[in-house]
Scaffold this motif. Sequence first.
Motif, PDB file in Angstrom:
ATOM      1  N   LEU A   1     -11.955   1.926  -8.991  1.00 60.79           N
ATOM      2  CA  LEU A   1     -10.760   1.221  -9.498  1.00 60.79           C
ATOM      3  C   LEU A   1      -9.824   1.003  -8.303  1.00 60.79           C
ATOM      4  N   ILE A   2     -10.160  -0.004  -7.471  1.00 59.72           N
ATOM      5  CA  ILE A   2      -9.516  -0.186  -6.167  1.00 59.72           C
ATOM      6  C   ILE A   2      -8.012  -0.408  -6.305  1.00 59.72           C
ATOM      7  N   ASP A   3      -7.603  -1.308  -7.210  1.00 68.46           N
ATOM      8  CA  ASP A   3      -6.169  -1.619  -7.345  1.00 68.46           C
ATOM      9  C   ASP A   3      -5.371  -0.400  -7.819  1.00 68.46           C
ATOM     10  N   SER A   4      -5.920   0.356  -8.768  1.00 68.74           N
ATOM     11  CA  SER A   4      -5.238   1.573  -9.238  1.00 68.74           C
ATOM     12  C   SER A   4      -5.112   2.600  -8.116  1.00 68.74           C
ATOM     13  N   ALA A   5      -6.152   2.701  -7.313  1.00 68.51           N
ATOM     14  CA  ALA A   5      -6.115   3.640  -6.184  1.00 68.51           C
ATOM     15  C   ALA A   5      -5.040   3.228  -5.173  1.00 68.51           C
ATOM     16  N   ILE A   6      -4.949   1.932  -4.887  1.00 71.72           N
ATOM     17  CA  ILE A   6      -3.932   1.431  -3.939  1.00 71.72           C
ATOM     18  C   ILE A   6      -2.533   1.763  -4.431  1.00 71.72           C
TER      19      ILE A   6
ATOM     20  N   THR B   1      -6.231   1.841   4.266  1.00 73.66           N
ATOM     21  CA  THR B   1      -7.045   1.047   5.191  1.00 73.66           C
ATOM     22  C   THR B   1      -8.438   0.822   4.622  1.00 73.66           C
ATOM     23  N   ASP B   2      -9.055   1.884   4.162  1.00 70.01           N
ATOM     24  CA  ASP B   2     -10.411   1.788   3.628  1.00 70.01           C
ATOM     25  C   ASP B   2     -10.456   0.949   2.347  1.00 70.01           C
ATOM     26  N   LEU B   3      -9.447   1.116   1.475  1.00 75.29           N
ATOM     27  CA  LEU B   3      -9.421   0.354   0.222  1.00 75.29           C
ATOM     28  C   LEU B   3      -9.262  -1.141   0.451  1.00 75.29           C
ATOM     29  N   TYR B   4      -8.373  -1.501   1.397  1.00 77.67           N
ATOM     30  CA  TYR B   4      -8.195  -2.930   1.694  1.00 77.67           C
ATOM     31  C   TYR B   4      -9.436  -3.521   2.356  1.00 77.67           C
ATOM     32  N   LYS B   5     -10.143  -2.735   3.165  1.00 75.28           N
ATOM     33  CA  LYS B   5     -11.404  -3.209   3.752  1.00 75.28           C
ATOM     34  C   LYS B   5     -12.413  -3.506   2.648  1.00 75.28           C
ATOM     35  N   LYS B   6     -12.446  -2.632   1.621  1.00 75.60           N
ATOM     36  CA  LYS B   6     -13.371  -2.855   0.507  1.00 75.60           C
ATOM     37  C   LYS B   6     -13.017  -4.123  -0.267  1.00 75.60           C
ATOM     38  N   LYS B   7     -11.704  -4.449  -0.311  1.00 73.40           N
ATOM     39  CA  LYS B   7     -11.269  -5.674  -0.988  1.00 73.40           C
ATOM     40  C   LYS B   7     -11.514  -6.914  -0.139  1.00 73.40           C
ATOM     41  N   GLY B   8     -11.815  -6.718   1.156  1.00 69.41           N
ATOM     42  CA  GLY B   8     -11.987  -7.840   2.067  1.00 69.41           C
ATOM     43  C   GLY B   8     -10.674  -8.363   2.614  1.00 69.41           C
ATOM     44  N   ASP B   9      -9.591  -7.616   2.409  1.00 67.51           N
ATOM     45  CA  ASP B   9      -8.272  -8.019   2.912  1.00 67.51           C
ATOM     46  C   ASP B   9      -8.058  -7.346   4.272  1.00 67.51           C
ATOM     47  N   TYR B  10      -8.613  -7.969   5.334  1.00 70.25           N
ATOM     48  CA  TYR B  10      -8.574  -7.356   6.660  1.00 70.25           C
ATOM     49  C   TYR B  10      -7.161  -7.334   7.251  1.00 70.25           C
ATOM     50  N   ARG B  11      -6.320  -8.278   6.848  1.00 70.11           N
ATOM     51  CA  ARG B  11      -4.946  -8.287   7.369  1.00 70.11           C
ATOM     52  C   ARG B  11      -4.200  -7.020   6.928  1.00 70.11           C
ATOM     53  N   GLU B  12      -4.266  -6.697   5.614  1.00 68.80           N
ATOM     54  CA  GLU B  12      -3.600  -5.489   5.117  1.00 68.80           C
ATOM     55  C   GLU B  12      -4.270  -4.220   5.661  1.00 68.80           C
ATOM     56  N   ALA B  13      -5.608  -4.273   5.797  1.00 67.96           N
ATOM     57  CA  ALA B  13      -6.312  -3.121   6.370  1.00 67.96           C
ATOM     58  C   ALA B  13      -5.842  -2.865   7.795  1.00 67.96           C
ATOM     59  N   TYR B  14      -5.689  -3.936   8.556  1.00 60.77           N
ATOM     60  CA  TYR B  14      -5.244  -3.820   9.951  1.00 60.77           C
ATOM     61  C   TYR B  14      -3.822  -3.247  10.025  1.00 60.77           C
ATOM     62  N   LYS B  15      -2.943  -3.730   9.143  1.00 55.56           N
ATOM     63  CA  LYS B  15      -1.553  -3.238   9.128  1.00 55.56           C
ATOM     64  C   LYS B  15      -1.515  -1.733   8.854  1.00 55.56           C
ATOM     65  N   ASN B  16      -2.277  -1.298   7.850  1.00 46.96           N
ATOM     66  CA  ASN B  16      -2.270   0.134   7.504  1.00 46.96           C
ATOM     67  C   ASN B  16      -2.917   0.985   8.590  1.00 46.96           C
ATOM     68  N   LEU B  17      -3.937   0.441   9.263  1.00 44.57           N
ATOM     69  CA  LEU B  17      -4.577   1.198  10.330  1.00 44.57           C
ATOM     70  C   LEU B  17      -3.648   1.337  11.533  1.00 44.57           C
ATOM     71  N   GLU B  18      -2.852   0.291  11.796  1.00 45.32           N
ATOM     72  CA  GLU B  18      -1.852   0.399  12.869  1.00 45.32           C
ATOM     73  C   GLU B  18      -0.831   1.482  12.547  1.00 45.32           C
ATOM     74  N   MET B  19      -0.384   1.546  11.274  1.00 50.52           N
ATOM     75  CA  MET B  19       0.559   2.591  10.873  1.00 50.52           C
ATOM     76  C   MET B  19      -0.087   3.978  10.971  1.00 50.52           C
ATOM     77  N   LEU B  20      -1.367   4.049  10.651  1.00 55.12           N
ATOM     78  CA  LEU B  20      -2.081   5.325  10.771  1.00 55.12           C
ATOM     79  C   LEU B  20      -2.116   5.808  12.211  1.00 55.12           C
TER      80      LEU B  20
END
Length: 580
Positions: A240-245, A272-291
């Motif tokens: 449940l990707i959206d609920s997890a986010i 980061t991992d959840l957005y990668k699973k959604k295919g949203d690389y822009r949001e994944a990249y933003k969260n990985l930078e914050m990490l």
Amino acid sequence: MKNKFLTAFLLLFSSLLISGQEHKAKIDSVNSIPYEYIVSNIYKSIEIFSLNAKEAERIGYKLGAAKSYSQLGKAFYLNGKYDASALNYIKSINLFEELNDEKGLVDAYGEFGYQLKRRDMVRANLFMRKGLHLAEKNKYDSLIVSLYDNYGVLKEMENKLDSADYFYKKSLSSKENMKDTIGIPYSLNKLAGIESMKYNFIAALDYLKRSDVFRKKEIGDFGRAENYAAYGDVYKRMNLIDSAIISFKRCLSLSGKNGINFLIRYSYEQLTDLYKKKGDYREAYKNLEMLSLHKDSVLNKEVNLNIAQLEINYESEKKDHDIAVAKLELSKKNSLLYLLTALASVLGTAFFATYKYQKKKREKERIELEYRGKLMSAEMEKKMGDEKLRISRELHDNIGSQLTFVISSLDNIIYVEKNNPFTEKLKSLALSGRETLEDLRNTIWAIRKKEGDLSQIIYKINDLIYKMNLMTPTISFNNQTDQEYNLTSTQLLNSYRIIQEAIQNALKHSEASEIIIEFKSGIDELIITIKDNGKGFDVNEIYEGSGLDNIRHRCNEASGQSKIESGPGGTLITCAFKVK
């Protein structure tokens, strides 16, 4: 004159003594600040305990300093400053050992072992076991519950889920007896995690709902932030990707306000991992930078590798966009297109080279981690083998010897008292003793075996059939397997017990004239069947604790699946083991 001087001296000494005692009392009061305050006020706690440690050192109060350093270690760990945390725990342990304060050592050993878990699992287990040994020896019930929790975390990280579940439940039971409303939700969250890893999602969510009841009553935000993270983990495993986010964003909001760095890092990592699973690389990249901004130096290497990979994905999308725009303006900007094409080629080559380098680096690190894991597993297997050998010796030398003595004594009495009316009962007892001794020998045989091939269990079964065939009905055995199998010690013992239990059930209840045992080959599995031609029974009326229930349990325990079929024509019991 002398009396006046002596009186003045005594008054001055008494005032200094009282002042020193008051000073120590203040230091002890600060050191008794509870965990729930620390996790909700991390920055303030670091400042308070640092000053307290300095003051204790200044007046030579070693016990106060040791406790302050232990609390500092805890606060720095929650803040993500692992090197500072380790330094303060080591200072604390040295002082407690110097003072021979075993209660202080229990807390320091346990906390230090817990914070080492991601950097040195061997030492983490070592310190945790030291703490558990002292706590159990001295019956420090108030301390041992947190040790059970933390030791369960180590077992969970080692993927020993049954061990983790055992220690979490021991901790929860103790906390409920002590009415520890702060500790109970922590154990409930850990049990939810175990159930989630076993894909028992309903049970996991039930544990979290019970935890929410306690978290709502807490003053600070730490507990609620931790529960959001726990919900995020369960929803992620449920896909449940959206609920997890949503859950991890709520955790991030509360953790950011309170400086709970390890939850901040964990939330960014999961997002980061959840957005990668959604295919949203822009949001994944933003969260990985914050990490990468929040992760400590020990883990930054891994983050940088992931950033490099996401940069490739992100730049690839950008490059495709630039090429599409250039094609639209091809007629006017031919020269610019050639330049951009050349530049893209250079960048692509550079990114590809970087990607290959990082891939090799990751593979090397993976191999090293795998090697260390195998080494630790081999050491643990050796220890378990030694312990099993010790237990089998104890069973043989103590219980086996005592049973042999009892049987021999009964035989002597029977021989001497041949005409005594109780002789038949004594013979029955002697026979029962021999059967028990035989069961004990079979158990010792299985315990001593780390693993074995099919021939060993076939030998045992033929021996069993030989003894059983002295009675009716006729029992036969067919081995139809077409390959060699390696069985674990659990599979060796449980397959033997399953066949033994099935034969005894048929003899007692089925009125069968024939029992057939067969071994067959399946796809990566060994299939055992026990069939009789008795009167059968209703399989829906099998009650818990019956022999058939034991068969099911033993089959499942040995990584197998069982099936029981019965009717007027007889009964068929099947157990299929996953084997090498």
